[in-house]
Each structure stands twice: as structure tokens, then as C-alpha cells.
Enzyme design. Structure first.
Site, short mmCIF file in Angstrom:
data_model
loop_
_atom_site.label_atom_id
_atom_site.label_comp_id
_atom_site.label_asym_id
_atom_site.label_seq_id
_atom_site.Cartn_x
_atom_site.Cartn_y
_atom_site.Cartn_z
N GLU A 125 0.83 -1.22 0.00
CA GLU A 125 0.00 0.00 0.00
C GLU A 125 0.86 1.27 0.00
OE1 GLU A 125 -3.12 0.16 -0.49
OE2 GLU A 125 -3.93 -1.79 0.08
N ARG B 141 0.92 3.94 -3.11
CA ARG B 141 0.38 5.29 -2.82
C ARG B 141 1.53 6.29 -2.66
NH1 ARG B 141 -5.38 4.29 0.04
NH2 ARG B 141 -5.50 2.09 -0.37
N ASP C 171 -4.71 -9.24 -9.05
CA ASP C 171 -4.92 -8.23 -10.10
C ASP C 171 -3.69 -7.48 -10.63
OD1 ASP C 171 -4.81 -6.95 -7.61
OD2 ASP C 171 -6.75 -5.95 -7.76
N GLU D 82 -11.78 1.35 -10.82
CA GLU D 82 -11.32 0.50 -11.92
C GLU D 82 -12.20 0.54 -13.16
OE1 GLU D 82 -11.24 -0.27 -8.71
OE2 GLU D 82 -9.14 -0.81 -8.30
C1 DMJ Z 1 -6.13 0.99 -5.22
O1 DMJ Z 1 -5.41 1.16 -4.06
C2 DMJ Z 1 -5.30 0.34 -6.30
O2 DMJ Z 1 -5.92 0.51 -7.53
C3 DMJ Z 1 -5.09 -1.13 -6.04
O3 DMJ Z 1 -4.40 -1.77 -7.11
C4 DMJ Z 1 -6.40 -1.82 -5.87
N1 DMJ Z 1 -7.30 -1.15 -4.94
C5 DMJ Z 1 -7.40 0.28 -4.91
C6 DMJ Z 1 -8.58 0.89 -5.64
O4 DMJ Z 1 -9.70 0.15 -5.74
#
Ligand code: DMJ
Length: 459
Positions: A120, A124, A247, A364
Site C-alpha cells: 500500500e 500510494r 490483479d 477501476e
Molecule cells: C487501489 O489502491 C489500487 O488501484 C489497487 O491496485 C487496488 N485497490 C485500490 C482501488 O480500488
């Protein structure tokens, strides 16, 4: 009324109805309307930023209903300003960008005795700082990224080469061995860019190793599972999909080829996408395309589950050149959205029943609309974008920003507004409607948190 007159008036009414339907059809959006939508998104972003500044400045997030600040850890790491900065710059919200930059530069310190999530904080903070540095040329932002990168490095020192889930920013101690491909495979865009911009190859090498270690553990079908143990390096769940937890591993295989021209990443992507299309892709009701869940070893189907996180996959298909599947998958995404007029976290695509009816302000599906709009030029994605933005405003808007929903069925709001609202959801809505010149799509590679990274170095 004579029969002729009656028939004529019925025909006229039918024509009017058809015309009215056509006028509200989502795919009839002019350039002027698109510009107005971009301006609306910009105004909403400004409003949400002001809400954060009023009630939570200096903290990670604002709780949008109680108007209280919220921090992830014992010390704030300024999630919202870090995530929002490049969005504010791209939108031309100069005063707000200045405020965000000042907060980051005066209040953000990584010298904290706290365990943070490797994944995370990389997507970020490293992503946000690097992209803001590239947009501003402000060396303080690069210095912060370099400091953070050094503090995160111990996460890579595990017996398997797969990263620990948490790392203490001050002591370098690590913990957390229950992880998965998204956590091990979503680090190279950020660490690789940091390596190129600082001239410290260790960042690239460590993050690439963990991506390769993940890939090496694929099955004969070319698929990965959902979770592994970092110490043993063994799979703990064989559930294979493109859903959350996996993902962005796939996303980075392709994008690290796109940004760095890394031929290993290209080869790993090509093997992986073949496996996904052969075994994970699922067609229902004749031509609806979805990607479900299968056993990574046998390919046996485990679930027909799709969700708001999975919706990114249409963007990935599109940017990697498979426009046909991307378009079809985005139609399925829209079917998911329209089920309740805003998408659920997860649904069963065979029964079309929500399995988890919450909505976390996720980006997304908008990201996929933006990629498809840019890559095909098709205005239908503007129309679908307008539909989504209007639903989003209708159900999630609060007087300080936007709130997640605990249920897309009841539309009950929830006291949560994650920082990716600014980094991703509002940015993708804006870029979808704004002219191409707002950001050169071909010149950037978005990390998974929508921070645009540019190749500014020589190979
Ligand atoms: C974000 O922090 C990023 O896109 C991550 O890859 C997946 N989840 C969230 C948004 O939904």
C-alpha cells in the site's frame, strides 16, 4: 378523431419516444458536453479537497459523514495529500496543489516507529511522490521517495525473495508472511522508477526479483494462485483469477515492459495472458465475457465471481493490444454497474446476484472507460462515463466529499473515503472527459494507484 389521424398521432408519439430515448442514449455526447463534464469533475475534486482541508488536514483521510480525521497508523502518513497531489496538478487546481505540496513537504516524515503495508505504501506514497516529482521537478519530493525506498528495502529480505507484508519504517523489522501475487508483483514500476531517477539500481533489482519469484511459481497452465507463504514460498491458496490479491501482478508484468522496455516482463506477460484467456476467461449467455476463478493447476472452475476491483482488466487488455476482448469485458463491467445503478464489490455473473453489495468509491471501471476511450476514440465510453459519474454523484456525494456505500441496493452511505478517490476515481473521470492534451496518454504509464510515471531517463 379519424382512424388516419389516430394512426398519425400514434406514429408521431412513437417517433417522439424514440427520439427522446436517442437523446438520452449514453453514446451521444458532444465535445462541448464532455468539456462541461470535465469541469464538473474538477469542481467536485476541489470541493472534496476543501472538505479534507477543513476537517482532516495533515491526516491520512477524512471520514466523510462524521467529518473526523482518520489515520491508518499511530502516526499520520498524509495519504490523501500524497495521493491527491498529481491529480490536483493535472486538473490545474493550482492553489489546492500548492496546499497539498506544502503539507507533504512540511509534515510528512517516514522516520516513524510504525509497521506499514509494503504494497500500500509503495503504490500510494512511492508512486505519488515520484509522479509529483516528475510533474514539478521538486527535488524534495524525490528525496522523500528515496528515503522511503531505503526504509522499505528490508521487506525484500525473506528466504523466498517474496516480500514481507509489513515493514517498520524506523527499525527495518519485518513481519507478515501470509501474502499474494498483488503484494509481491506490484512494486517494480515504483522501485524501478526510483532506481532510474536516483541512479541506485538496487531498487530495480530487488523489486524485479520478487516479480520474477512470483512468476516462477506459476502452474503448468501459466496461472498463479491467490495466496502464498513468504517464508516457504509455497502456495496456500490455488484460487486463480484476476481479482483483488492477484490483479495488479498481471498489470505490472505488462506495464514494466511498457515503461522500462524490460523484455523479461514482456515474456512473462505473454505467457500469463495466454493462460488467463485459455483457462480463466469465461463466456456466459453466448457472448458475455468475464474472467472467473479456477484452480491454478487443473483449470477446474471454482466460482463465477467478478467485482469492482476486477474491472481494471478491460484497461489492461486494451493497453496490451486486445481491444476486442477489452470492449467485450467493459460491456460486462457496465452490466455489473447497471444492476443497481452503481457497482457492487462482487457479484456472481451467472446469476447476476451481488455477493458483496458494498461500494468503496473504486475507480477501476472508470479507468477502463478512460483507456478504451483513448485507445479506440469511441464516444460510447464518454456516454458510459457520464452515466457512471451521475450515479456516483447521486449516491456517494456528501457535503464534505464522497462516501463509500455499505450497500448498492439500499444506497446506505458509510463513513469512509479512501485516498484513492483523489488519486484514481476523480482523476480517471476527469481524464476521460478532458481533452487528450490534459495528459499525454502515450507518454505515461499509470501505476496501479493511477500515478502517471514517465520515462525521463536514457537506457
Ligand atoms: C487501489 O489502491 C489500487 O488501484 C489497487 O491496485 C487496488 N485497490 C485500490 C482501488 O480500488
Amino acid at each position: 378523431m379519424s382512424l388516419t389521424k389516430l394512426l398519425a398521432s400514434m406514429l408521431l408519439a412513437a417517433c417522439f419516444t424514440l427520439h427522446a430515448a436517442a437523446a438520452t442514449k449514453p453514446d451521444v455526447i458532444s465535445a462541448a458536453q464532455s468539456g462541461e463534464l470535465a469541469a464538473r469533475v474538477k469542481a467536485e475534486t476541489q470541493r472534496a479537497w476543501q472538505g479534507y482541508m477543513k476537517y482532516a488536514a495533515g491526516h491520512d483521510e477524512i471520514r466523510p459523514l462524521s467529518k473526523q480525521p482518520h489515520d491508518w497508523y499511530a502516526q499520520p502518513l498524509l495519504m490523501t495529500p500524497v495521493d491527491a497531489l498529481d491529480t490536483l496538478i493535472v486538473m490545474g487546481l493550482d492553489d489546492e496543489a500548492k496546499q497539498a505540496r506544502e503539507l507533504v513537504e512540511t509534515k510528512l516524515s517516514f522516520n516513524q516507529d510504525i509497521y506499514v503495508k509494503t504494497f500500500e505504501i509503495t503504490i500510494r506514497h512511492l508512486g505519488g511522490l515520484l509522479s509529483a516529482y516528475q510533474l514539478t521537478g521538486d527535488k524534495k519530493l524525490l528525496a522523500l521517495a528515496d528515503d522511503l525506498g531505503t526504509r522499505l528495502l528490508p521487506a525484500f529480505d525473506s528466504p523466498s525473495g517474496l516480500p514481507y507484508v509489513d515493514v517498520n519504517l524506523r527499525t527495518g523489522k519485518t513481519r507478515g508472511t501470509d501474502s499474494g501475487p498483488a503484494e509481491s508483483g506490484t512494486l517494480l514500476l515504483e522501485f524501478g522508477t526510483l532506481a532510474k531517477l536516483t541512479g541506485k539500481p538496487i531498487y530495480y533489482d530487488k523489486a524485479k526479483r520478487t516479480l520474477v519469484e512470483t512468476y516462477k511459481r506459476r502452474s503448468k497452465l501459466g496461472l498463479v494462485g491467490a495466496t502464498f507463504d513468504v517464508t516457504s514460498g509455497k502456495w496456500t491458496s490455488p484460487d486463480s483469477s484476476v481479482a483483488g490479491g492477484i490483479d495488479s501482478y498481471y498489470e505490472y508484468l505488462y506495464k514494466c515492459w511498457r515503461l522500462f522496455g524490460d523484455a523479461d516482463c514482456k515474456a512473462m506477460w505473454e505467457t500469463s495472458i495466454k493462460g488467463l484467456n485459455a483457462h480463466v476467461a469465461d463466456e456466459v449467455r453466448k457472448n458475455e465475457l468475464w474472467y472467473g476463478h479456477v484452480d491454478m493447476h487443473s483449470g477446474a472452475r471454482r466460482a463465477s465471481q467478478w467485482g469492482s476491483l476486477d474491472a481494471f482488466f478491460a484497461a489492461l487488455l486494451a493497453v496490451s493490444g486486445d481491444i476486442d476482448r477489452a470492449r467485450r469485458l467493459q460491456q460486462s463491467n457496465m452490466k455489473m454497474w447497471r444492476l443497481h445503478g452503481i457497482e457492487p464489490e462482487s457479484l456472481d455473473y451467472r446469476t447476476m446476484k451481488a455477493l458483496d453489495a458494498s461500494y468503496s468509491l473504486r475507480p477501476e471501471i472508470v479507468e477502463s472507460a478512460y483507456y478504451l476511450r483513448r485507445l479506440t476514440g469511441d464516444v460510447r465510453y464518454l456516454g458510459e462515463g457520464r452515466e457512471m459519474f451521475e450515479d456516483f454523484e447521486r449516491w456517494c456525494r456528501t457535503d464534505t466529499g464522497f462516501a463509500a456505500l455499505s450497500s448498492v441496493v439500499t444506497k446506505q452511505q458509510k463513513d469512509s473515503q479512501e485516498s484513492f478517490l483523489y488519486a484514481e476515481t476523480l482523476k480517471y473521470f476527469y481524464l476521460l472527459f478532458a481533452p487528450d492534451s490534459a495528459l499525454d496518454f502515450d507518454a505515461v504509464t499509470f501505476n496501479t494507484e493511477a500515478h502517471p510515471l514517465r520515462k525521463t531517463w536514457k537506457d
